[in-house]
Design a protein around this motif. Structure first.
Motif, PDB file in Angstrom:
ATOM      1  N   VAL A  24       0.842  -1.188   0.000  1.00 44.65           N
ATOM      2  CA  VAL A  24       0.000   0.000   0.000  1.00 44.65           C
ATOM      3  C   VAL A  24       0.875   1.234   0.000  1.00 44.65           C
ATOM      4  CG1 VAL A  24      -1.662   1.282   1.360  1.00 44.65           C
ATOM      5  CG2 VAL A  24      -1.928  -1.153   1.071  1.00 44.65           C
ATOM      6  N   SER A  64       2.182   2.263  -3.396  1.00 45.72           N
ATOM      7  CA  SER A  64       1.252   2.990  -4.232  1.00 45.72           C
ATOM      8  C   SER A  64       0.919   4.342  -3.614  1.00 45.72           C
ATOM      9  CB  SER A  64      -0.003   2.160  -4.465  1.00 45.72           C
ATOM     10  OG  SER A  64      -0.513   1.757  -3.239  1.00 45.72           O
ATOM     11  N   VAL A  66       2.858   6.341  -2.338  1.00 49.22           N
ATOM     12  CA  VAL A  66       3.875   7.337  -2.630  1.00 49.22           C
ATOM     13  C   VAL A  66       3.278   8.342  -3.590  1.00 49.22           C
ATOM     14  CG1 VAL A  66       6.037   7.712  -3.842  1.00 49.22           C
ATOM     15  CG2 VAL A  66       5.772   5.764  -2.338  1.00 49.22           C
ATOM     16  N   LEU A  67       2.470   7.853  -4.470  1.00 49.76           N
ATOM     17  CA  LEU A  67       1.949   8.692  -5.531  1.00 49.76           C
ATOM     18  C   LEU A  67       0.716   9.455  -5.106  1.00 49.76           C
ATOM     19  CD1 LEU A  67       2.694   5.742  -7.687  1.00 49.76           C
ATOM     20  CD2 LEU A  67       3.635   7.959  -8.236  1.00 49.76           C
ATOM     21  N   SER A  68       0.028   8.983  -4.146  1.00 52.82           N
ATOM     22  CA  SER A  68      -1.127   9.725  -3.654  1.00 52.82           C
ATOM     23  C   SER A  68      -1.628   9.011  -2.426  1.00 52.82           C
ATOM     24  CB  SER A  68      -2.243   9.722  -4.677  1.00 52.82           C
ATOM     25  OG  SER A  68      -2.894   8.481  -4.662  1.00 52.82           O
ATOM     26  N   SER A  69      -2.559   9.648  -1.748  1.00 62.37           N
ATOM     27  CA  SER A  69      -3.175   8.923  -0.656  1.00 62.37           C
ATOM     28  C   SER A  69      -4.246   8.060  -1.281  1.00 62.37           C
ATOM     29  CB  SER A  69      -3.787   9.894   0.332  1.00 62.37           C
ATOM     30  OG  SER A  69      -4.734  10.678  -0.332  1.00 62.37           O
ATOM     31  N   CYS A  70      -3.997   6.785  -1.305  1.00 57.70           N
ATOM     32  CA  CYS A  70      -4.902   5.901  -2.018  1.00 57.70           C
ATOM     33  C   CYS A  70      -5.923   5.274  -1.102  1.00 57.70           C
ATOM     34  CB  CYS A  70      -4.116   4.821  -2.736  1.00 57.70           C
ATOM     35  SG  CYS A  70      -3.226   5.511  -4.105  1.00 57.70           S
ATOM     36  N   ILE A  71      -5.770   5.538   0.189  1.00 58.86           N
ATOM     37  CA  ILE A  71      -6.755   4.986   1.116  1.00 58.86           C
ATOM     38  C   ILE A  71      -7.630   6.138   1.551  1.00 58.86           C
ATOM     39  CG2 ILE A  71      -7.059   3.853   3.326  1.00 58.86           C
ATOM     40  CD1 ILE A  71      -4.311   2.617   2.920  1.00 58.86           C
ATOM     41  N   GLU A  72      -8.896   6.008   1.374  1.00 56.64           N
ATOM     42  CA  GLU A  72      -9.763   7.077   1.838  1.00 56.64           C
ATOM     43  C   GLU A  72     -10.907   6.484   2.634  1.00 56.64           C
ATOM     44  OE1 GLU A  72     -10.648   8.949  -1.893  1.00 56.64           O
ATOM     45  OE2 GLU A  72     -12.263   7.547  -2.334  1.00 56.64           O
ATOM     46  N   LEU A 108       9.197   7.638   1.388  1.00 57.73           N
ATOM     47  CA  LEU A 108       8.166   7.473   2.404  1.00 57.73           C
ATOM     48  C   LEU A 108       8.446   8.382   3.588  1.00 57.73           C
ATOM     49  CD1 LEU A 108       7.956   3.604   2.292  1.00 57.73           C
ATOM     50  CD2 LEU A 108       6.366   5.234   1.315  1.00 57.73           C
ATOM     51  N   LYS A 134     -10.218   6.628  -8.609  1.00 59.93           N
ATOM     52  CA  LYS A 134      -9.751   5.844  -7.467  1.00 59.93           C
ATOM     53  C   LYS A 134     -10.500   4.523  -7.458  1.00 59.93           C
ATOM     54  CE  LYS A 134      -8.301   9.389  -4.122  1.00 59.93           C
ATOM     55  NZ  LYS A 134      -7.659  10.244  -5.050  1.00 59.93           N
ATOM     56  N   TYR A 175     -12.941   2.051   5.177  1.00 55.45           N
ATOM     57  CA  TYR A 175     -11.991   2.595   4.209  1.00 55.45           C
ATOM     58  C   TYR A 175     -12.173   1.974   2.845  1.00 55.45           C
ATOM     59  CZ  TYR A 175      -9.321   4.418   8.118  1.00 55.45           C
ATOM     60  OH  TYR A 175      -8.929   5.098   9.230  1.00 55.45           O
ATOM     61  N   LYS A 176     -11.639   2.674   1.874  1.00 52.23           N
ATOM     62  CA  LYS A 176     -11.561   2.137   0.521  1.00 52.23           C
ATOM     63  C   LYS A 176     -10.104   2.248   0.107  1.00 52.23           C
ATOM     64  CE  LYS A 176     -12.685   4.398  -3.386  1.00 52.23           C
ATOM     65  NZ  LYS A 176     -13.544   5.159  -4.309  1.00 52.23           N
ATOM     66  N   LEU A 177      -9.565   1.165  -0.406  1.00 56.09           N
ATOM     67  CA  LEU A 177      -8.170   1.194  -0.848  1.00 56.09           C
ATOM     68  C   LEU A 177      -8.122   1.163  -2.368  1.00 56.09           C
ATOM     69  CD1 LEU A 177      -5.049   0.658  -0.651  1.00 56.09           C
ATOM     70  CD2 LEU A 177      -5.608  -1.742  -0.478  1.00 56.09           C
ATOM     71  N   ALA A 178      -7.406   2.110  -2.935  1.00 58.00           N
ATOM     72  CA  ALA A 178      -7.166   2.098  -4.376  1.00 58.00           C
ATOM     73  C   ALA A 178      -5.678   1.881  -4.580  1.00 58.00           C
ATOM     74  CB  ALA A 178      -7.593   3.411  -4.992  1.00 58.00           C
ATOM     75  N   ILE A 179      -5.311   1.015  -5.492  1.00 59.37           N
ATOM     76  CA  ILE A 179      -3.879   0.766  -5.689  1.00 59.37           C
ATOM     77  C   ILE A 179      -3.246   1.910  -6.469  1.00 59.37           C
ATOM     78  CG2 ILE A 179      -2.174  -0.812  -6.639  1.00 59.37           C
ATOM     79  CD1 ILE A 179      -3.581  -2.148  -4.427  1.00 59.37           C
ATOM     80  N   PHE A 180      -3.834   2.238  -7.600  1.00 59.66           N
ATOM     81  CA  PHE A 180      -3.308   3.365  -8.373  1.00 59.66           C
ATOM     82  C   PHE A 180      -4.421   4.395  -8.500  1.00 59.66           C
ATOM     83  CE2 PHE A 180      -0.898  -0.319 -10.050  1.00 59.66           C
ATOM     84  CZ  PHE A 180       0.354   0.052  -9.606  1.00 59.66           C
ATOM     85  N   VAL A 205      -4.318   7.686  -8.838  1.00 56.05           N
ATOM     86  CA  VAL A 205      -4.044   8.948  -9.535  1.00 56.05           C
ATOM     87  C   VAL A 205      -3.503   8.608 -10.921  1.00 56.05           C
ATOM     88  CG1 VAL A 205      -3.540  10.415  -7.574  1.00 56.05           C
ATOM     89  CG2 VAL A 205      -1.764   8.932  -8.472  1.00 56.05           C
TER      90      VAL A 205
END
Lengths: 339, 913
Positions: free
Chosen positions: A12, A15, A17-23, B406, B878, B895-900, B902
């Motif tokens: 997680v 990924s 790194v590129l954006s906050s992908c968990i919302e 990070l 997302k 929560y909702k997890l999106a891998i990519f 953006v």
């Protein structure tokens, strides 16, 4: 498994790194299931505290009033003894179980709304004492860990369950030496109930902490129970923790581990698929009615610790107890209000 | 000399007889000349070419009955200045007559050489090989004095003119009568044709469409040199074998060449074979970060992934973000979704066969690429002579920079992750009849979060392959090799519990595959293979002197899997062909081993153990059974066919996982005394129709599939270091069905495909011995059950150097298990789950686009570079990978997890020298 959790966190992170992908997200159109009976507690020595609650829908908020106050709770033995629980408050029933005998099997029996619920008969496990509690800290700015060491015999259960209570003392940022009490201006004395400078806070464990020594050559457990962040006000003046230990059965361990995984490890890439495991308590007149809980029969041991007031462990940080500041309309002086 | 004189008339007569058969009947009064052309083209196979400027206003009158076309045309044009020339099946209407015959004595020269050769070697002409490279030359094959009746054999190898590599999977066919074959993995072909003159058409992906003119006297050999399509360097030619779509007997076979996938935009710009496979209809995955894939409702472990014949157990790098294959070395891959050839066995869902290129036999060359995350280098060239070539390639990552990005408090900045893979192949051609290749592959992944916690895994394969042609009708391939996969985990966070855990699979295999071109109606594939499994299911060791961890080693698992097969490709009638195969597989579980036996009436659990059995080093359990592979095709015409297929499969190795995707610590288990092999069967039906001169292919395929004894874990199962795994798993049955629609455009400025799939995959635990089955023993959707699936892959070429690629992917969200109720327990908030996979995550939608700049086509330039600039997930949607609840400080949060989540831009640079 912990390793899996790390991997998924890592994946997680890559990924993210590129954006906050968990919302934050609340799934819609999910069925609202509520009213499932929750049986929390164990049959243990002296007093067994059994708490009865019911569940609410996912969109609802748990506010603490989901308790059941009108049940009848008994601990029964295979020798025909029956001990009735006394309702205390907030769904809590206290059963005077006294000594648990090794040749006796115990079970929980609940009567509620015309249904009968029973746990399976189990012989008691005798929990060993906690050997030591100790604190560790790797360096300045690092968290303080409270750890324990315990060891059982080879034939003892290799599964452990812990809970804790903590109490700590901290201080308001400013000392108010005077104020209005009942419309009367008074000077405060620190050592009376007027004290608003010294504060005490309490907390207890919020998750199921379990451990197992099955993979180890000795039934010896070294376990971190809690991690306190270095700037937390738990570590500003004095910190006390009391840890309760119970040896449990494999089935109880698996049940707890699963409950905990279901709220810790779900959702990510390598997460195990969540699942319900049935506990050992069921509705005996209608097996379709779900009941949640695993009632083990085990004694409890306890050990407590004051974290020594060393400057290394307590990194000075004054907590902000100020609730609000207003100007006194009469005098024009600022008034600090604390909670 | 006398002999020659006889031959040429024979040849001439034959040519005439071929071309003179078709006659026309026309009656026209002052009609347009072009109408006459139309009538002739309708009545015959001839095509008439003319310049519209010359012909479209001319009116003519003709009245003939059953007359030669040439005569008709000549008659019609009598009073015009136009002339008619005939060449093969074509007529040309031009101002002046064309020369359509070869210079006189042309054949004499050819023949003279042939005769000389045969005199010296004493071999008959049929045993010599010609190398045909020109379209405009007529090649004579065989002994002209032979007077064959029926059909004769023509065989040889297709070779890339530039690099000397074999051309695989190209189709050779003649149109009248319709006879076609495909070159095999060595470029070898055998075709049975009537003696006489033919125009042999050759079509292949990335090849210039071409033909060779031949005159066939008797059995003979002809190697054919082919040219790449000039702009095919990186072109997306999705299916050059376009006639094959309709013609071949098998169905559900997808073939991709690496140049087809180079332009497909991917995350980080890595050309990725498995991501390309995922864009094919019928192939799905649970989410974006998983290189495991599901074919027609099969699970990820039911795919046999072969890399140069070696089995790959973990086809991913970096937890599934990349596939483990270096695309610079890959020649092509084939995915068998339905008609799985009988030579393959061991998995029940699909076979993905990936092959690397042979090195360039003519000159040294190489390529290098630089991307955001990886770099690679490939070198190839001849070794000692032009009979031997090598190709080596390596790829490595510098993904550590990601970790350095990070935030400090994430705790991962001290971590590192990386991978590399290496490939090497040597290919030697002893003669036209013998070819030897040696292949090696190694891939390594390592990652650690802190110094205390490390993971790594490796794939390694080595194989040697000998190809022998006994005679033009019988060829063989013998392969032997070794495959290895392992993973290793170390954790030293806590000195007392510090451990290392390891798992590995080693297998040795041997295969002998034969192809016998019996006659023009039958081609037989037969052979046998053997595989020795050697699994170390787990060792758990203390790490460091303070560790109290007890050494724990699971018993090694050993088994021999063997199979014999025979498969016949039978052309029953023109248009009707059948592929029928049978494979008999046997699986012997070998000792030494101790295992439990359980009470029959209960599922295995520790409370139902009856006895412990100890066996020595011999086979103690055998599973065997036949597998059927059947498919049939009826071709209505060149552009339309219907196919049906049925197959059954067996699988003896199972991956046990309680995660949704392939994870590095997944355990593999062999069938044993307590765990049965899984079986599967599939029934499929398809319609295939090509339009616009075969440049648009359409197909519709429907399938129904059943799976039995699929191993699913029990709720709360312990999968790692389990000495009796049978007590934590359950046999599950599965069913899958679906319809796949596909439209492909293979040529032109715009090419690509659009596919839509409707499919369902459901599982059920219906074993009556199970007391508490998942979802009460009802059918429930599998994790990868995504009913609607729409994919578009396209490439538009503005000029020869600039092209634009786009893909679009839509699918229904995958099923998940969501909590439906929550409660307080032991101080925290916990959840109660619905039935398994009752809900779905939001639908998936993604668009990727890239611009590709190809090298200049100046052949004299020493290096050629190409650049690809693209964006993955252009709309930045997302897409949910999962939806879940996590407890924080005892409180639950959704929560909702999106891998990519953006748009991810990328640039990659490739250089070829």
């Amino acid at each position: 498994m912990k390793t899996i959790k790390k991997i998924l966190c890592f994946a997680v992170l890559i990924s993210s790194v590129l954006s906050s992908c968990i919302e934050e997200f609340v799934p819609r159109d999910v069925e609202r299931v509520s009213g499932i009976l929750i049986v929390d507690g164990h049959i243990t020595n002296d007093e067994s505290i059994i708490t009865l609650r019911y569940s609410v829908g996912m969109q609802d908020t748990l506010i603490g009033n989901e308790t059941i106050d009108h049940a009848l709770v008994f601990v029964e033995t295979d020798k025909g003894q029956k001990m009735q629980g006394v309702f205390q408050e907030k769904g809590k029933y206290v059963v005077p179980t006294g000594t648990l005998y090794s040749d006796t099997q115990y079970k929980l029996h609940i009567l509620l709304d015309g249904q009968e619920y029973e746990s399976t008969f189990l012989f008691p496990l005798y929990t060993v004492e906690i050997d030591t509690l100790y604190v560790t800290k790797e360096g300045r700015g690092e968290p303080v860990n409270v750890n324990l060491v315990t060891h059982g015999q080879e034939d003892d259960s290799k599964y452990y369950f812990w809970s804790y209570n903590e109490i700590w003392e901290y201080r308001a940022e400013l000392f108010a030496n005077a104020g209005y009490i009942g419309g009367e201006f008074m000077f405060f004395n620190l050592y009376t109930s007027n004290n608003s400078y010294y504060c005490w806070a309490r907390n207890n464990s919020k998750s199921l902490i379990v451990g197992s020594t099955t993979k180890l050559s000795q039934n010896m457990m070294q376990k971190k129970i809690i991690e306190i962040p270095p700037n937390h006000d738990k570590l500003s003046m004095l910190y006390y923790i009391s840890i309760q230990q119970k040896m449990i059965r494999k089935e109880t361990y698996d049940y707890y581990q699963n409950l905990q995984n279901n709220v810790d490890l779900t959702g990510s890439i390598f997460s195990p698929i969540p699942a319900e495991i049935k506990g050992n308590i069921s509705c005996i007149n209608n097996s379709d009615i779900p009941v949640i809980g695993y009632i083990d029969v085990t004694t409890t041991t306890e050990k407590s610790l004051f974290v020594p007031t060393s400057g290394e462990l307590y990194e000075p940080k004054i907590s902000n107890c100020i609730y609000s500041v207003t100007d006194d309309p009469d005098s024009g002086y600022p008034i600090y209000i604390y909670i | 000399m006398r002999r020659k004189l006889i031959i040429i008339p024979v040849l001439f007569l034959f040519v005439v007889s071929v071309f003179a058969q078709q006659k026309v009947t026309v009656r026209m009064e002052q009609q347009l000349l072009t109408d006459l052309f139309e009538v002739i083209e309708q009545q015959t196979n001839y095509r008439i070419y003319s310049l519209p400027a010359d012909t479209d206003s001319l009116r003519i009158s003709v009245n003939v009955v059953d007359e030669e076309v040439l005569t008709v045309l000549q008659q019609a044009l009598e009073r015009t200045s136009l002339k008619v020339s005939q060449y093969a099946n074509s007529f040309f209407i031009t101002d002046s007559e064309l020369i359509t015959s070869l210079p006189e004595g042309y054949f004499d020269r050819e023949r003279a050489i042939e005769t000389e050769g045969s005199d010296i070697s004493g071999l008959s002409l049929s045993q010599r090989t010609q190398r045909a490279s020109s379209e405009n030359k007529v090649y004579e094959i065989g002994d002209p004095s032979a007077n064959p009746t029926g059909r004769v054999n023509l065989s040889g190898t297709l070779i890339d003119f530039k690099t000397g590599e074999a051309v695989v999977g190209a189709t050779l066919f003649i149109e009248e009568p319709m006879i076609g074959v495909t070159s095999d993995a060595y470029g070898y072909y055998t075709i049975q044709l009537p003696a006489g003159r033919h125009e042999l058409n050759i079509r292949g992906m990335g090849l210039k469409d071409t033909r060779r003119q031949i005159v066939l006297h008797s059995d003979g050999k002809m190697d054919i040199e082919l040219e790449e399509e000039v702009y095919a360097l990186r072109e997306v030619v999705i299916a050059g074998d376009r006639v094959q779509n309709v013609r071949r007997t098998t169905m559900g076979v997808e073939r991709l060449q690496v140049r087809d996938i180079k332009n497909i935009p991917t995350a980080f710009g890595e050309v990725d074979v498995i991501k390309a496979v995922l864009l094919l209809p019928g192939v799905k995955s649970v989410g974006e970060a998983s290189s495991g894939f599901n074919v027609r409702g099969g699970s990820t472990d039911q795919n046999l992934i072969l890399f140069n014949d070696g089995t790959i157990y973990n086809p991913t790098h970096l937890f599934g973000f990349f596939s483990a294959f270096n695309s610079d070395l890959i020649r092509d891959m084939e995915l068998y979704k339905s008609s799985i050839p009988a030579k393959y066995g061991g998995r029940i869902s699909s076979v993905l066969d990936i092959n690397t290129r042979e090195g360039n036999k003519k000159e040294f060359g190489g390529s290098a690429s630089i991307g955001l995350l990886t770099s690679s280098l490939t070198l190839e060239g001849p070794l000692f002579s032009d009979k031997t070539s090598y190709i080596i390639g390596g790829r490595t990552t510098y993904s550590d920079w990601i970790l350095k990005q990070l935030p400090e408090d994430s705790g991962y900045r001290d971590g590192s992750a990386g991978f590399y893979d290496l490939n090497a192949s040597i290919n030697h051609k002893f003669s036209d009849y013998d070819n030897l290749s040696i292949n090696g592959y190694f891939s390594n992944d390592r990652f650690r979060f802190t110094d205390e916690e490390r993971y790594s895994y490796q794939n390694a394969n080595a194989s040697i392959k000998w190809r022998h042609i006994f005679n033009p009708k019988l060829t063989s391939t013998i392969t032997a090799g070794y495959d290895h996969y392992d993973y290793d985990t170390k954790n030293t966070e806590n000195a007392a519990n510090a451990f290392s855990m390891a798992f590995d699979i080693n297998q040795y295999f041997g295969k002998a595959d034969f192809t016998w071109y019996v006659n023009d109606q039958h081609t037989l594939d037969f052979g046998m293979n053997g595989l020795l499994y050697n699994l170390n299911p787990g060792t758990y060791l203390p790490e460091g002197s303070e560790s109290l961890v007890v050494e724990d080693r699971l018993q090694k698992e050993k088994a021999i899997e063997s199979g014999i097969y025979v498969e016949d490709r039978w052309d029953i009638l023109p248009g009707l062909s059948v592929n029928a195969g049978i494979r008999y597989s046997m699986f012997n579980v070998m000792g030494p081993r101790d295992y439990y036996t359980y009470q029959d009436e209960y599922i295995p659990s520790l409370s139902t153990v009856v006895d412990t059995v100890s066996v020595g080093g011999k086979a103690f359990k055998t599973y065997h059974g036949p597998e059927f592979r059947l498919s049939a095709r009826y071709e209505f015409d060149n552009t339309f066919s219907i196919k049906a297929g049925f197959n059954t499969m067996r699988q003896n190795i199972h991956k046990i996982s309680n995660t949704t995707v392939m994870s590095p610590t997944d355990t593999w288990k062999l069938s044993d005394a307590n765990i049965k092999p899984q079986t599967g069967s599939q029934l499929a039906l398809g319609l295939y129709k090509n339009f616009a001169n075969n440049t648009i292919e359409t197909s519709i395929e429907a399938y129904y599939k059943k799976m039995n004894d699929y191993l699913d874990y029990r709720n709360g199962a312990e999968l790692l270091m389990n000495h009796h795994l049978e007590t934590d798993v359950l046999n599950t049955e599965g069913r899958a069905y679906g319809v796949e629609l596909m439209v492909k455009k293979t040529q032109g400025k715009l090419n690509g495909w659009i596919s839509y799939t409707y499919s369902r995959t459901e599982l059920r635990q219906n074993d009556p011995k199970v007391i508490d089955p998942v979802n009460n023993g009802d059918w429930y959707p599998a994790d990868y059950d995504k009913p609607h699936d729409f994919k578009f892959v396209g490439n538009y070429k503005f000029t020869h150097r600039f092209s634009f690629s786009m893909n679009l992917d839509y699918s229904t969200g995958r099923p998940i298990t969501l909590p439906v109720s929550k409660y307080n327990y032991a101080g925290g908030e916990y959840v109660y789950f619905s039935d398994r996979n009752k809900y779905r995550i939001p639908d998936f939608f993604r668009i990727d686009a890239s611009i590709n700049i190809e090298p200049s086509h100046n052949l004299t330039k020493l290096t050629h570079s190409s650049v690809s600039i693209g964006v993955y997930n252009l709309t930045g949607r997302k897409n949910a990978y999962s939806v879940y609840y996590i407890a924080e400080e005892g409180k639950l949060k959704g929560y909702k997890l999106a891998i990519f989540g953006v748009p991810i831009p990328y640039i990659s640079y490739n250089i070829k020298f």
